[in-house]
Enzyme design. Structure first.
Site, PDB file in Angstrom:
ATOM      1  N   ASP A 118      -4.843 -36.600 -28.863  1.00 12.51           N
ATOM      2  CA  ASP A 118      -3.436 -36.889 -29.157  1.00 12.51           C
ATOM      3  C   ASP A 118      -3.242 -36.893 -30.674  1.00 12.51           C
ATOM      4  O   ASP A 118      -3.990 -37.551 -31.400  1.00 12.51           O
ATOM      5  CB  ASP A 118      -3.042 -38.253 -28.576  1.00 12.51           C
ATOM      6  CG  ASP A 118      -3.143 -38.255 -27.051  1.00 12.51           C
ATOM      7  OD1 ASP A 118      -2.791 -37.229 -26.436  1.00 12.51           O
ATOM      8  OD2 ASP A 118      -3.585 -39.269 -26.482  1.00 12.51           O
ATOM      9  N   LYS A 122       2.951 -39.587 -36.594  1.00 12.93           N
ATOM     10  CA  LYS A 122       3.579 -40.529 -37.541  1.00 12.93           C
ATOM     11  C   LYS A 122       2.513 -41.223 -38.384  1.00 12.93           C
ATOM     12  O   LYS A 122       1.481 -41.664 -37.853  1.00 12.93           O
ATOM     13  CB  LYS A 122       4.374 -41.586 -36.782  1.00 12.93           C
ATOM     14  CG  LYS A 122       5.585 -40.996 -36.075  1.00 12.93           C
ATOM     15  CD  LYS A 122       6.486 -42.064 -35.519  1.00 12.93           C
ATOM     16  CE  LYS A 122       7.707 -41.377 -34.944  1.00 12.93           C
ATOM     17  NZ  LYS A 122       8.079 -41.874 -33.631  1.00 12.93           N
ATOM     18  N   ASP A 154      -4.914 -27.417 -30.972  1.00 15.16           N
ATOM     19  CA  ASP A 154      -3.937 -26.397 -31.384  1.00 15.16           C
ATOM     20  C   ASP A 154      -2.997 -26.988 -32.430  1.00 15.16           C
ATOM     21  O   ASP A 154      -2.076 -26.307 -32.877  1.00 15.16           O
ATOM     22  CB  ASP A 154      -3.103 -25.920 -30.183  1.00 15.16           C
ATOM     23  CG  ASP A 154      -2.174 -27.007 -29.696  1.00 15.16           C
ATOM     24  OD1 ASP A 154      -2.625 -28.173 -29.606  1.00 15.16           O
ATOM     25  OD2 ASP A 154      -1.002 -26.718 -29.453  1.00 15.16           O
ATOM     26  N   THR A 191     -10.360 -25.959 -22.222  1.00 16.25           N
ATOM     27  CA  THR A 191      -9.847 -27.187 -21.625  1.00 16.25           C
ATOM     28  C   THR A 191      -8.497 -26.850 -20.970  1.00 16.25           C
ATOM     29  O   THR A 191      -7.948 -25.766 -21.184  1.00 16.25           O
ATOM     30  CB  THR A 191      -9.639 -28.280 -22.687  1.00 16.25           C
ATOM     31  OG1 THR A 191      -8.423 -28.021 -23.390  1.00 16.25           O
ATOM     32  CG2 THR A 191     -10.787 -28.355 -23.676  1.00 16.25           C
ATOM     33  N   GLU A 194      -6.051 -26.336 -23.743  1.00 15.78           N
ATOM     34  CA  GLU A 194      -6.329 -25.093 -24.465  1.00 15.78           C
ATOM     35  C   GLU A 194      -5.720 -23.899 -23.729  1.00 15.78           C
ATOM     36  O   GLU A 194      -5.113 -23.017 -24.344  1.00 15.78           O
ATOM     37  CB  GLU A 194      -7.846 -24.930 -24.592  1.00 15.78           C
ATOM     38  CG  GLU A 194      -8.282 -23.734 -25.400  1.00 15.78           C
ATOM     39  CD  GLU A 194      -9.793 -23.772 -25.651  1.00 15.78           C
ATOM     40  OE1 GLU A 194     -10.456 -24.765 -25.292  1.00 15.78           O
ATOM     41  OE2 GLU A 194     -10.305 -22.801 -26.222  1.00 15.78           O
TER      42      GLU A 194
END
Ligand code: SAM
Length: 212
Positions: A118, A122, A154, A191, A194
Site C-alpha cells: 500500500d 500522504k 507500479d 502477483t 501486477e
C-alpha cells in the site's frame, strides 16, 4: 483491493492448521519445525490473494515460503490456492508485519518480499509504508546477515521513496528496474496486482536490496 466482508474467514483459516500458522510467537527460533524440510525461509509481507507466494513455492521447492497478510478476508483466498497447490514448502500467516520481531528470531529469514505494498501517499502516513525505516529495522532484526528485500510496485512515488529509504538506511542497491516486464529479469511470477496494473499499461518497478 475491493474487500468483501467474509465473517466466516477466521473460522475457515482455523480449519486448516496444516497451512495456516496460528500462534507465531510460539515459533520464534523454531520455524524450521513448521516445514517438512530444513531449508531457507523467504517471507512475503502483504501476500494478498497468494498468487505470487504459491507460484514461488511451486517453482522453488528448495526454499520454504511464508505468506503474511493482515486481512482475514483476503488471506482466505490465498488459502484456497495453497490447498489446491498442495506443496509442503508453503504456509500462511494472518498477522501484522509490525509484529515481525515477536515471531522470528534474528537470522531465521533469508529474504523478504514486498509486492505492491500500500503506497500511503500522504506525508503524515509515511510511517505506515512497509519501506519506512522502522520496518527496515524490523526486517534487519529477523533476516540473516546480508539478507535481502525484493520489492515490486507500479507506484512510482512509492518506488522512489523506497529507493531513498533503502539508501538512507545503508542498504546496498543490487538490482533496479524501472520497467520489469521489458527487463532481462527471468522467472518473474506475477502477483494479482501486477497482472491488473500491467494490463492497464502501468510500468512495473522492481528492486533487490541487501543489508550489509
Ligand atoms: N501483494 C499482493 C499483490 O501484489 O497482489 C497484494 C497487494 S495489496 C495492495 C497490499 C496487501 O498488503 C493488502 O492485502 C493488505 O491487507 C496487506 N498489508 C498491508 N499492510 C500490512 C501489514 N502491516 N501486515 C501485513 N499485511 C499488510
Amino acid at each position: 483491493m475491493r474487500l468483501r466482508n467474509k465473517p466466516w474467514a477466521n473460522d475457515k483459516l482455523a480449519q486448516y492448521p496444516q497451512y495456516v500458522i496460528s500462534s507465531p510467537e510460539n515459533l520464534k527460533g523454531k520455524w524450521n519445525s513448521v516445514f517438512d524440510t530444513e531449508q531457507p525461509l523467504h517471507i512475503e509481507i502483504g501476500t494478498g490473494r497468494g498468487r505470487f507466494i504459491t507460484g514461488m513455492a511451486q517453482a522453488n521447492p528448495h526454499i520454504n515460503y511464508l505468506g503474511i497478510e493482515l486481512m482475514p478476508s483476503v488471506i482466505v483466498t490465498a488459502l484456497d490456492r495453497v490447498i489446491e497447490a498442495e506443496v509442503p514448502n508453503l504456509k500462511l500467516l494472518n498477522a501484522n508485519a509490525a509484529d515481525l520481531t515477536e515471531f522470528f528470531a534474528k537470522g531465521e529469514v533469508e529474504r523478504v518480499y514486498l509486492n505492491f505494498s500500500d503506497p500511503w501517499p500522504k506525508n503524515r502516513h509515511e510511517k505506515r509504508r512497509l519501506t519506512y525505516k522502522t520496518f527496515l529495522k524490523q526486517y534487519e532484526d529477523i533476516l540473516i546477515d546480508q539478507g535481502e528485500i525484493h520489492f515490486k510496485t507500479d507506484n512510482q512515488g512509492l518506488f522512489e521513496y523506497s529507493l531513498t529509504s533503502f539508501s538512507e538506511y545503508g542498504l546496498l542497491l543490487k538490482w533496479v528496474s524501472l520497467d520489469l516486464h521489458q527487463s532481462d529479469f527471468e522467472g518473474n511470477i506475477m502477483t494479482e496486482y501486477e497482472e491488473k496494473f500491467s494490463q492497464k499499461g502501468n510500468r512495473i518497478y522492481r528492486s533487490e536490496v541487501q543489508y550489509r
